[in-house]
Design a protein around this motif. Structure first.
Motif, PDB file in Angstrom:
ATOM      1  N   SER A   1      -0.668   8.150  -6.088  1.00  0.00           N
ATOM      2  CA  SER A   1      -0.564   9.472  -6.699  1.00  0.00           C
ATOM      3  C   SER A   1      -1.793   9.821  -7.538  1.00  0.00           C
ATOM      4  O   SER A   1      -1.865  10.908  -8.102  1.00  0.00           O
ATOM      5  N   ALA A   2      -2.739   8.900  -7.618  1.00  0.00           N
ATOM      6  CA  ALA A   2      -3.950   9.168  -8.392  1.00  0.00           C
ATOM      7  C   ALA A   2      -4.875  10.123  -7.650  1.00  0.00           C
ATOM      8  O   ALA A   2      -4.821  10.246  -6.437  1.00  0.00           O
ATOM      9  N   ARG A   3      -5.747  10.797  -8.377  1.00  0.00           N
ATOM     10  CA  ARG A   3      -6.638  11.790  -7.772  1.00  0.00           C
ATOM     11  C   ARG A   3      -7.533  11.186  -6.700  1.00  0.00           C
ATOM     12  O   ARG A   3      -7.819  11.814  -5.694  1.00  0.00           O
TER      13      ARG A   3
ATOM     14  N   SER B   1       0.821  -1.215   0.000  1.00  0.00           N
ATOM     15  CA  SER B   1       0.000   0.000   0.000  1.00  0.00           C
ATOM     16  C   SER B   1       0.851   1.259   0.000  1.00  0.00           C
ATOM     17  O   SER B   1       0.545   2.233  -0.683  1.00  0.00           O
ATOM     18  N   ALA B   2       1.945   1.254   0.761  1.00  0.00           N
ATOM     19  CA  ALA B   2       2.787   2.442   0.877  1.00  0.00           C
ATOM     20  C   ALA B   2       3.575   2.727  -0.391  1.00  0.00           C
ATOM     21  O   ALA B   2       3.972   3.873  -0.631  1.00  0.00           O
ATOM     22  N   THR B   3       3.809   1.693  -1.205  1.00  0.00           N
ATOM     23  CA  THR B   3       4.597   1.870  -2.425  1.00  0.00           C
ATOM     24  C   THR B   3       3.754   1.787  -3.686  1.00  0.00           C
ATOM     25  O   THR B   3       4.289   1.761  -4.789  1.00  0.00           O
TER      26      THR B   3
ATOM     27  N   PRO C   1      -0.427  11.976   0.655  1.00  0.00           N
ATOM     28  CA  PRO C   1       0.976  12.383   0.651  1.00  0.00           C
ATOM     29  C   PRO C   1       1.681  11.918   1.926  1.00  0.00           C
ATOM     30  O   PRO C   1       1.486  12.466   3.000  1.00  0.00           O
ATOM     31  N   ILE C   2       2.469  10.863   1.824  1.00  0.00           N
ATOM     32  CA  ILE C   2       3.104  10.286   3.010  1.00  0.00           C
ATOM     33  C   ILE C   2       4.433   9.661   2.614  1.00  0.00           C
ATOM     34  O   ILE C   2       4.592   9.181   1.488  1.00  0.00           O
ATOM     35  N   LEU C   3       5.385   9.713   3.489  1.00  0.00           N
ATOM     36  CA  LEU C   3       6.681   9.105   3.259  1.00  0.00           C
ATOM     37  C   LEU C   3       6.549   7.596   3.437  1.00  0.00           C
ATOM     38  O   LEU C   3       6.235   7.116   4.526  1.00  0.00           O
ATOM     39  N   ALA C   4       6.784   6.823   2.379  1.00  0.00           N
ATOM     40  CA  ALA C   4       6.525   5.385   2.402  1.00  0.00           C
ATOM     41  C   ALA C   4       7.195   4.631   3.548  1.00  0.00           C
ATOM     42  O   ALA C   4       6.568   3.760   4.159  1.00  0.00           O
ATOM     43  N   PRO C   5       8.472   4.912   3.893  1.00  0.00           N
ATOM     44  CA  PRO C   5       9.080   4.148   4.996  1.00  0.00           C
ATOM     45  C   PRO C   5       8.388   4.332   6.344  1.00  0.00           C
ATOM     46  O   PRO C   5       8.509   3.473   7.220  1.00  0.00           O
TER      47      PRO C   5
END
Length: 288
Positions: A203-205, A196-198, A210-214
């Motif tokens: 980035s889709a509408r 999910s994080a990657t 907006p989150i840092l994946a790690p």
């Protein structure tokens, strides 16, 4: 009424209905995100690329550092006569989760920041990397874990051997089935979070977060450790379990060791299937 119609056009209902199952999220050309093409099963050409070996070295070093910090933390808690005088279980969980956060952040651009054979296996099933690379990563992760645990033992051998060496074992009062279940669910949570994080679709509408994946990956490791340290010491990473078992190398470390490979691999496979087939609806049937 207009607002309602707009809601229908966006989000999960953006795509036309009556498409074959498994094609909804991938069957249109108006996506505002782009998925990488599936990796080939075998890619022998990688063996001639320096970036391939650089990625493997990054996995080795990251797993080495992961075991070094996390096992040292476990030893620090174990040697104290009072858990209140140490960071305790919460601190151990933060050690594992925090190191994963830092190391994924550092190595994601080089190797993808797997640091875990179960994560590598799940991503391989989803065709995110080739079998060639997956096997190389797993070997390097296991070697890094063994070296990391070995350095900890070298610092304080007596303490290491008298306090279990950070090896994973099913705790007294729990069955092997309990331990296996904890490892399956714990690894499912971790690998599902990785997917999910990657996910390119973030980035889709209709799903942008907006989150840092790690960060969510490390936080998932932290939470799973809080829940399952009392049951198995929390494996959810076969390399971590192998490294500690090899260096500790006593019978009790090997009795239940299979659980810390079988459980994570089952959990990773379930997470890959769930994310790819249910969440992303990856095509498995061609449109007519």
């Amino acid at each position: 009424m207009e607002a309602k119609e707009e809601d229908v056009r966006l989000g999960a209902n953006k795509f036309p209905e009556r498409q074959p199952i498994g094609t909804a999220a991938q069957g249109t050309d108006d996506k505002d995100y782009k998925d990488s093409p599936p990796a080939p099963i075998f890619e022998p050409g990688e063996l001639k690329s320096w970036s391939f070996y650089r990625a493997g070295i990054a996995e080795f070093v990251a797993t080495f550092l992961f075991l070094y910090i996390s096992i040292l933390t476990v030893m620090g808690v174990s040697k104290s006569s009072s858990k209140c005088a140490t960071v305790g279980i919460q601190g151990i969980a933060w050690s594992f989760g925090g190191m994963i956060f830092a190391l994924v952040y550092c190595t994601a651009g080089i190797s993808g920041g797997h640091i875990n054979p179960a994560v590598t296996f799940g991503l391989f099933l989803a065709r995110k990397l080739s079998l060639t690379r997956a096997l190389f990563y797993i070997i390097m992760q296991c070697l890094g874990a063994i070296c990391g645990a070995g350095v900890v033992k070298g610092f304080q051998q007596g303490l290491y051997m008298t306090n279990g060496g950070g090896a994973n074992m099913v705790a007294a009062g729990y069955t092997k089935g309990d331990g296996l279940g904890a490892e399956i669910v714990g690894t499912f949570i971790l690998v599902y979070t990785v997917f999910s994080a990657t996910d390119a679709k973030r980035s889709a509408r209709d799903s942008h977060v907006p989150i840092l994946a790690p960060l969510p990956i490390g936080f998932a490791v932290f939470l799973v450790h809080l829940a399952t340290i009392p049951i198995t010491g929390t494996g959810i990473n076969p390399a971590r379990s192998l490294g500690a078992a090899v260096i500790f190398n006593r019978a009790e470390a090997w009795d239940d060791h299979w659980i810390f490979w079988v459980g994570p691999f089952i959990g990773a496979a379930l997470a890959a299937i769930y994310h790819q087939v249910i969440i992303r609806a990856i095509p498995f049937k061609s449109k007519s």
